[in-house]
Design an enzyme around this catalytic site. Structure first.
Site, mmCIF file in Angstrom:
data_model
loop_
_atom_site.group_PDB
_atom_site.id
_atom_site.type_symbol
_atom_site.label_atom_id
_atom_site.label_comp_id
_atom_site.label_asym_id
_atom_site.label_seq_id
_atom_site.Cartn_x
_atom_site.Cartn_y
_atom_site.Cartn_z
ATOM 1 N N ASN A 7 0.934 -1.264 -0.032
ATOM 2 C CA ASN A 7 0.015 0.022 0.061
ATOM 3 C C ASN A 7 1.086 1.360 0.171
ATOM 4 O OD1 ASN A 7 -1.944 2.155 0.470
ATOM 5 N ND2 ASN A 7 -2.839 1.045 2.248
ATOM 6 N N LYS A 14 3.346 0.831 3.127
ATOM 7 C CA LYS A 14 2.829 -0.070 4.311
ATOM 8 C C LYS A 14 2.929 -1.574 3.206
ATOM 9 C CE LYS A 14 -0.487 2.243 6.485
ATOM 10 N NZ LYS A 14 -1.851 2.572 6.546
ATOM 11 N N ARG A 90 -2.341 -2.132 -3.676
ATOM 12 C CA ARG A 90 -3.576 -1.433 -3.513
ATOM 13 C C ARG A 90 -3.330 -0.054 -4.325
ATOM 14 N NH1 ARG A 90 -5.148 2.662 1.199
ATOM 15 N NH2 ARG A 90 -7.148 3.273 0.580
ATOM 16 N N HIS A 179 -12.937 2.658 -0.147
ATOM 17 C CA HIS A 179 -13.095 1.535 0.636
ATOM 18 C C HIS A 179 -13.504 0.262 0.355
ATOM 19 C CE1 HIS A 179 -13.252 4.921 4.139
ATOM 20 N NE2 HIS A 179 -11.867 4.459 4.117
ATOM 21 N N HIS A 207 -17.949 1.510 7.406
ATOM 22 C CA HIS A 207 -16.655 1.517 7.512
ATOM 23 C C HIS A 207 -16.354 2.990 8.379
ATOM 24 C CE1 HIS A 207 -12.343 0.896 6.376
ATOM 25 N NE2 HIS A 207 -12.329 1.985 6.592
ATOM 26 N N LEU A 208 -16.217 2.734 9.708
ATOM 27 C CA LEU A 208 -15.999 4.123 10.498
ATOM 28 C C LEU A 208 -14.391 4.261 11.010
ATOM 29 C CD1 LEU A 208 -19.093 3.917 12.562
ATOM 30 C CD2 LEU A 208 -18.798 4.971 10.262
ATOM 31 N N GLY A 211 -11.074 7.864 7.809
ATOM 32 C CA GLY A 211 -11.706 8.115 6.607
ATOM 33 C C GLY A 211 -12.950 7.363 6.995
ATOM 34 N N ARG A 240 -12.049 15.496 7.516
ATOM 35 C CA ARG A 240 -12.767 15.705 6.347
ATOM 36 C C ARG A 240 -14.364 16.190 6.738
ATOM 37 N NH1 ARG A 240 -11.451 10.198 3.724
ATOM 38 N NH2 ARG A 240 -9.012 10.688 3.287
ATOM 39 N N ASP A 283 -9.390 12.122 16.815
ATOM 40 C CA ASP A 283 -9.301 10.788 17.220
ATOM 41 C C ASP A 283 -10.598 10.641 18.407
ATOM 42 O OD1 ASP A 283 -8.888 8.197 19.002
ATOM 43 O OD2 ASP A 283 -6.794 8.513 17.952
ATOM 44 N N PHE A 284 -11.286 9.413 18.098
ATOM 45 C CA PHE A 284 -12.311 9.127 18.985
ATOM 46 C C PHE A 284 -12.234 8.881 20.323
ATOM 47 C CE2 PHE A 284 -16.731 9.504 17.265
ATOM 48 C CZ PHE A 284 -16.394 10.332 16.052
ATOM 49 N N GLY A 331 -11.301 1.334 12.670
ATOM 50 C CA GLY A 331 -10.933 1.754 13.888
ATOM 51 C C GLY A 331 -12.028 2.392 14.901
ATOM 52 N N GLU A 334 -14.715 -0.602 14.932
ATOM 53 C CA GLU A 334 -14.436 -1.707 15.797
ATOM 54 C C GLU A 334 -14.391 -1.616 17.351
ATOM 55 O OE1 GLU A 334 -10.934 -3.717 13.721
ATOM 56 O OE2 GLU A 334 -12.022 -3.059 11.827
ATOM 57 N N GLU A 384 -8.135 -5.292 5.060
ATOM 58 C CA GLU A 384 -8.060 -5.023 3.613
ATOM 59 C C GLU A 384 -6.834 -5.699 2.930
ATOM 60 O OE1 GLU A 384 -8.709 -0.970 4.925
ATOM 61 O OE2 GLU A 384 -9.676 -0.766 2.798
HETATM 62 P P1 AMP Z 1 -8.722 3.574 11.068
HETATM 63 O O1 AMP Z 1 -8.605 4.897 10.052
HETATM 64 O O2 AMP Z 1 -9.574 2.698 10.703
HETATM 65 O O3 AMP Z 1 -7.147 3.433 11.531
HETATM 66 O O4 AMP Z 1 -9.356 4.249 12.464
HETATM 67 C C1 AMP Z 1 -8.441 5.189 13.247
HETATM 68 C C2 AMP Z 1 -9.385 5.833 14.357
HETATM 69 O O5 AMP Z 1 -9.944 4.911 15.023
HETATM 70 C C3 AMP Z 1 -8.593 6.675 15.246
HETATM 71 O O6 AMP Z 1 -8.390 7.958 14.637
HETATM 72 C C4 AMP Z 1 -9.735 6.563 16.457
HETATM 73 O O7 AMP Z 1 -10.617 7.862 16.281
HETATM 74 C C5 AMP Z 1 -10.380 5.329 16.192
HETATM 75 N N1 AMP Z 1 -10.217 4.264 17.397
HETATM 76 C C6 AMP Z 1 -9.038 3.371 17.336
HETATM 77 N N2 AMP Z 1 -9.077 2.917 18.384
HETATM 78 C C7 AMP Z 1 -10.112 3.448 19.273
HETATM 79 C C8 AMP Z 1 -10.805 3.013 20.548
HETATM 80 N N3 AMP Z 1 -10.294 2.296 21.231
HETATM 81 N N4 AMP Z 1 -11.702 3.625 20.924
HETATM 82 C C9 AMP Z 1 -12.395 4.513 20.051
HETATM 83 N N5 AMP Z 1 -11.823 4.899 18.860
HETATM 84 C C10 AMP Z 1 -10.704 4.265 18.664
#
Ligand code: AMP
Length: 396
Positions: A7, A14, A90, A179, A207-208, A211, A240, A283-284, A331, A334, A384
């Site tokens: 990727n 990656k 990818r 995605h 897919h949360l 992105g 975004r 970041d959530f 992220g 899940e 992926e």
């Molecule tokens: P991804 O783009 O799929 O790698 O998702 C990254 C995003 O997932 C991060 O910016 C976080 O907002 C969120 N994330 C990852 N781990 C956690 C967690 N344990 N609790 C809540 N949000 C998370």
């Protein structure tokens, strides 16, 4: 067969080496700061993660370091290059040219290049990665797996915008969606989990991640998805904006004296939950914990995110005239149980009933709806790289 999955971004790369029989990751890693100075992070399965600085003026050096690490006497996982049977790349944008993954030939390279306009930040970098691999691994078959391909089954009513037709005609301005590898992987798994044939089930995949996109998968085909010509449309994402009133652009451009580039930076990098939370975080983990400790802006930000997800789910139920399964992945999908719970609360009208105990899980495949829920809801971790490895093996 061992498949090297690549990727490639403009300054990073990656990789994973996956054995397609066992579907185990033999080694994985990341090259960063390519063209600046360069560093390689490498981790063989069951081994220590090692990071080392290495001069990487171009992607060719980066891939040479990856090959060296994979074949190293001490930390390597294969004896030599011959043990790598194929490479899966990818590729972000396949335009209307690619509705499936393909074995890479000179013509395919030309066709990918013709899609560069549609993804100027991503496709050229993907091509550089393919060229570098071809140089260092001549004779090894290579496959391109496109983020957009899965969505090529969308009907015109879902992919056409309410814009002058000539822009579609001349420039192919339409919804493509992204995605796709993840939506395809997760929707297939969802069908397995409910024990129905893939072509007889209606699934909505959320897919949360940083992105984020949603996809309606009806009878094994993507029929609508929230990202558009570019990944900017749809949900409120990390940085975004997702959907906004297009007239906001003129309004803000005048007030803030921004040109097109300034507007695009604002929409792509300064908006989303990051901008909305007054720059608190994208970041959530930060946002949900701030919301839980009483930070009102963070709480509103989480609400806006969840509300938008729920609205899209509702619109895709309408698009498919029903839904059998809803799946959360990536992220946030899940890991963030609070987000899943808030989204599911909006879906009571569908007969969705949440199993709160099951929902209190992170990063695992789990059913989070109760046995009497009218719609089955799952967390399904996406993979992926494995999906790319499977596609690659199927083609070579
Ligand atoms: P991804 O783009 O799929 O790698 O998702 C990254 C995003 O997932 C991060 O910016 C976080 O907002 C969120 N994330 C990852 N781990 C956690 C967690 N344990 N609790 C809540 N949000 C998370």
């Amino acid at each position: 067969m061992n498949v090297l999955v690549i990727n490639c971004g403009s300054s990073s790369l990656k990789f994973q080496l996956i054995n397609s029989d066992s579907e185990q990751v033999l080694a994985k890693g990341l090259c960063e700061r390519i063209g600046i100075d360069g560093s390689l992070t490498y981790q063989p399965a069951g081994g220590e993660k090692v990071k080392s600085d290495k001069a990487m003026p171009t992607h060719t050096e980066a891939i040479q370091f990856v090959i060296d690490a994979l074949t190293d006497d001490k930390t390597g996982v294969v004896k030599d290059l011959k043990e790598i049977g194929a490479v899966g790349h990818r590729v972000v944008h396949g335009g209307e040219k690619f509705a499936k993954s393909v074995v890479i030939t000179d013509e395919v390279m030309k066709a990918i290049e013709e899609c560069n306009d549609l993804a100027p930040l991503h496709n050229p970098a993907n091509l550089i990665g393919i060229n570098a691999c071809q140089k260092l691994m001549p004779g090894t078959p290579m496959v391109a797996v496109f983020d957009t391909a899965f969505h090529q089954t969308m009907p015109a009513k879902a992919y056409m915008y309410g814009l002058p037709y000539e822009y579609y005609d001349k420039y192919k301005v339409r919804r493509y969606g992204f995605h796709g590898t993840s939506h395809s992987f997760v929707s297939k798994r969802a069908a397995e989990l409910v024990g129905k044939p893939y072509d007889a089930v209606k699934t909505i995949v959320c897919h949360l991640g940083n992105g984020a996109s949603i996809c309606a998968v009806e009878n094994g085909e993507s029929v609508d998805t929230s990202m558009g010509l570019t990944p900017l449309e749809g949900l409120v994402m990390g940085t975004r904006s997702g959907d906004i009133d297009p007239a906001i652009l003129e309004f803000i451009a005048k007030k803030e004296d921004l040109d097109i580039a300034g507007l695009m930076t604002m929409l792509n990098k300064k908006s989303g939950v990051f901008g909305l939370s007054n720059n608190l975080s994208s970041d959530f983990r930060d946002l949900t914990s701030a919301a839980e400790s009483g930070n009102e802006i963070a709480a509103t930000t989480v609400d806006v995110f969840c509300y938008r997800v729920a609205k899209y789910v509702g619109s895709y139920v309408a698009a498919m005239n029903g839904v059998d399964v809803i799946a959360f992945t990536a992220g946030i999908g899940e890991n963030a149980s609070l987000v899943r719970e808030k989204v599911m609360e909006y879906l009571g009208y569908l007969g969705v009933a949440i199993d709160k105990e099951a929902n209190d899980s992170h990063g695992e495949e789990v059913k989070i709806s109760t046995p009497d829920s009218k719609v089955d809801v799952f967390v399904i971790p996406t993979n992926e790289e494995l999906a790319i490895a499977r596609e690659t093996v199927a083609l070579v």
